[in-house]
Design a protein around this motif. Structure first.
Motif, PDB file in Angstrom:
ATOM      1  N   THR A  40       0.830  -1.206   0.000  1.00 28.75           N
ATOM      2  CA  THR A  40       0.000   0.000   0.000  1.00 28.75           C
ATOM      3  C   THR A  40       0.866   1.257   0.000  1.00 28.75           C
ATOM      4  O   THR A  40       0.639   2.191  -0.772  1.00 28.75           O
ATOM      5  CB  THR A  40      -0.939   0.006   1.221  1.00 28.75           C
ATOM      6  OG1 THR A  40      -1.727  -1.174   1.211  1.00 28.75           O
ATOM      7  CG2 THR A  40      -1.839   1.225   1.221  1.00 28.75           C
ATOM      8  N   ASP A  63      -4.877   8.885 -12.458  1.00 30.99           N
ATOM      9  CA  ASP A  63      -6.159   8.701 -13.124  1.00 30.99           C
ATOM     10  C   ASP A  63      -7.041   7.745 -12.319  1.00 30.99           C
ATOM     11  O   ASP A  63      -6.650   7.244 -11.264  1.00 30.99           O
ATOM     12  CB  ASP A  63      -5.977   8.212 -14.560  1.00 30.99           C
ATOM     13  CG  ASP A  63      -5.226   6.906 -14.651  1.00 30.99           C
ATOM     14  OD1 ASP A  63      -4.852   6.346 -13.602  1.00 30.99           O
ATOM     15  OD2 ASP A  63      -5.007   6.430 -15.778  1.00 30.99           O
ATOM     16  N   ARG A  64      -8.225   7.513 -12.834  1.00 26.77           N
ATOM     17  CA  ARG A  64      -9.213   6.708 -12.126  1.00 26.77           C
ATOM     18  C   ARG A  64      -8.735   5.261 -11.927  1.00 26.77           C
ATOM     19  O   ARG A  64      -8.914   4.687 -10.857  1.00 26.77           O
ATOM     20  CB  ARG A  64     -10.523   6.711 -12.894  1.00 26.77           C
ATOM     21  CG  ARG A  64     -11.617   5.970 -12.193  1.00 26.77           C
ATOM     22  CD  ARG A  64     -12.868   5.950 -12.995  1.00 26.77           C
ATOM     23  NE  ARG A  64     -13.214   7.303 -13.408  1.00 26.77           N
ATOM     24  CZ  ARG A  64     -14.432   7.746 -13.539  1.00 26.77           C
ATOM     25  NH1 ARG A  64     -15.431   6.963 -13.327  1.00 26.77           N
ATOM     26  NH2 ARG A  64     -14.654   8.980 -13.911  1.00 26.77           N
ATOM     27  N   LYS A  65      -8.115   4.676 -12.938  1.00 21.15           N
ATOM     28  CA  LYS A  65      -7.655   3.284 -12.841  1.00 21.15           C
ATOM     29  C   LYS A  65      -6.628   3.118 -11.726  1.00 21.15           C
ATOM     30  O   LYS A  65      -6.655   2.149 -10.982  1.00 21.15           O
ATOM     31  CB  LYS A  65      -7.062   2.814 -14.163  1.00 21.15           C
ATOM     32  CG  LYS A  65      -8.074   2.595 -15.245  1.00 21.15           C
ATOM     33  CD  LYS A  65      -7.388   2.102 -16.493  1.00 21.15           C
ATOM     34  CE  LYS A  65      -8.380   1.957 -17.631  1.00 21.15           C
ATOM     35  NZ  LYS A  65      -7.719   1.495 -18.856  1.00 21.15           N
ATOM     36  N   ARG A  66      -5.728   4.057 -11.618  1.00 24.90           N
ATOM     37  CA  ARG A  66      -4.694   3.975 -10.580  1.00 24.90           C
ATOM     38  C   ARG A  66      -5.299   4.131  -9.185  1.00 24.90           C
ATOM     39  O   ARG A  66      -4.899   3.457  -8.252  1.00 24.90           O
ATOM     40  CB  ARG A  66      -3.637   5.043 -10.812  1.00 24.90           C
ATOM     41  CG  ARG A  66      -2.818   4.772 -12.040  1.00 24.90           C
ATOM     42  CD  ARG A  66      -1.931   5.954 -12.362  1.00 24.90           C
ATOM     43  NE  ARG A  66      -0.845   5.504 -13.193  1.00 24.90           N
ATOM     44  CZ  ARG A  66       0.370   5.998 -13.137  1.00 24.90           C
ATOM     45  NH1 ARG A  66       0.655   6.969 -12.315  1.00 24.90           N
ATOM     46  NH2 ARG A  66       1.300   5.530 -13.927  1.00 24.90           N
ATOM     47  N   LEU A  67      -6.260   5.035  -9.055  1.00 25.55           N
ATOM     48  CA  LEU A  67      -6.916   5.198  -7.756  1.00 25.55           C
ATOM     49  C   LEU A  67      -7.743   3.976  -7.389  1.00 25.55           C
ATOM     50  O   LEU A  67      -7.787   3.575  -6.217  1.00 25.55           O
ATOM     51  CB  LEU A  67      -7.791   6.450  -7.763  1.00 25.55           C
ATOM     52  CG  LEU A  67      -7.045   7.775  -7.671  1.00 25.55           C
ATOM     53  CD1 LEU A  67      -8.023   8.933  -7.749  1.00 25.55           C
ATOM     54  CD2 LEU A  67      -6.221   7.851  -6.414  1.00 25.55           C
ATOM     55  N   ILE A  68      -8.376   3.355  -8.365  1.00 24.16           N
ATOM     56  CA  ILE A  68      -9.141   2.131  -8.099  1.00 24.16           C
ATOM     57  C   ILE A  68      -8.204   1.015  -7.650  1.00 24.16           C
ATOM     58  O   ILE A  68      -8.502   0.269  -6.707  1.00 24.16           O
ATOM     59  CB  ILE A  68      -9.963   1.722  -9.338  1.00 24.16           C
ATOM     60  CG1 ILE A  68     -11.099   2.720  -9.568  1.00 24.16           C
ATOM     61  CG2 ILE A  68     -10.509   0.304  -9.198  1.00 24.16           C
ATOM     62  CD1 ILE A  68     -11.834   2.538 -10.877  1.00 24.16           C
ATOM     63  N   ALA A  69      -7.054   0.895  -8.299  1.00 21.34           N
ATOM     64  CA  ALA A  69      -6.078  -0.118  -7.906  1.00 21.34           C
ATOM     65  C   ALA A  69      -5.614   0.107  -6.468  1.00 21.34           C
ATOM     66  O   ALA A  69      -5.536  -0.845  -5.668  1.00 21.34           O
ATOM     67  CB  ALA A  69      -4.885  -0.104  -8.859  1.00 21.34           C
ATOM     68  N   GLY A  71      -7.286   1.656  -4.188  1.00 18.05           N
ATOM     69  CA  GLY A  71      -8.442   1.357  -3.346  1.00 18.05           C
ATOM     70  C   GLY A  71      -8.586  -0.133  -3.074  1.00 18.05           C
ATOM     71  O   GLY A  71      -8.915  -0.543  -1.949  1.00 18.05           O
ATOM     72  N   PHE A  72      -8.354  -0.966  -4.088  1.00 11.76           N
ATOM     73  CA  PHE A  72      -8.412  -2.414  -3.881  1.00 11.76           C
ATOM     74  C   PHE A  72      -7.343  -2.893  -2.899  1.00 11.76           C
ATOM     75  O   PHE A  72      -7.588  -3.767  -2.073  1.00 11.76           O
ATOM     76  CB  PHE A  72      -8.281  -3.163  -5.204  1.00 11.76           C
ATOM     77  CG  PHE A  72      -9.548  -3.259  -5.990  1.00 11.76           C
ATOM     78  CD1 PHE A  72     -10.719  -3.713  -5.399  1.00 11.76           C
ATOM     79  CD2 PHE A  72      -9.573  -2.897  -7.315  1.00 11.76           C
ATOM     80  CE1 PHE A  72     -11.894  -3.805  -6.123  1.00 11.76           C
ATOM     81  CE2 PHE A  72     -10.746  -2.977  -8.050  1.00 11.76           C
ATOM     82  CZ  PHE A  72     -11.908  -3.437  -7.460  1.00 11.76           C
TER      83      PHE A  72
END
Length: 83
Positions: A40, A63-69, A71-72
């Motif tokens: 993390t 971007d959104r994809k990196r933030l989602i990753a 977040g997971f």
């Protein structure tokens, strides 16, 4: 050894501190929590380094994809912490 700039020796000192902290905390919180926590922190820091273009790298906006990753990874950390 002594001809090196003093900041280059910082990696060795920080590495020692890192290993000591892991040795003390891993038995207390578990290996899974330790590894997910490390991951993390590394992903979060790499996002900041990429976003601001630090260390002579090309800036890449978060971007959104990196933030989602990220977040997971944080969700995995929380799930493991709950047991």
């Amino acid at each position: 050894f002594f001809a090196q700039p003093s900041w280059t020796l910082l990696g060795g000192i920080l590495g020692l501190i890192y290993v000591v902290i892991l040795t003390i905390t891993a038995p207390a919180i578990g290996i899974a929590m330790t590894m997910i926590g490390i991951l993390t922190g590394q992903v979060a820091k790499s996002l900041l380094i990429d976003h601001f273009g630090l260390f002579a790298s090309q800036p890449r906006p978060i971007d959104r994809k990196r933030l989602i990753a990220l977040g997971f990874i944080v969700a995995a950390l929380m799930l493991i912490a709950q047991g």
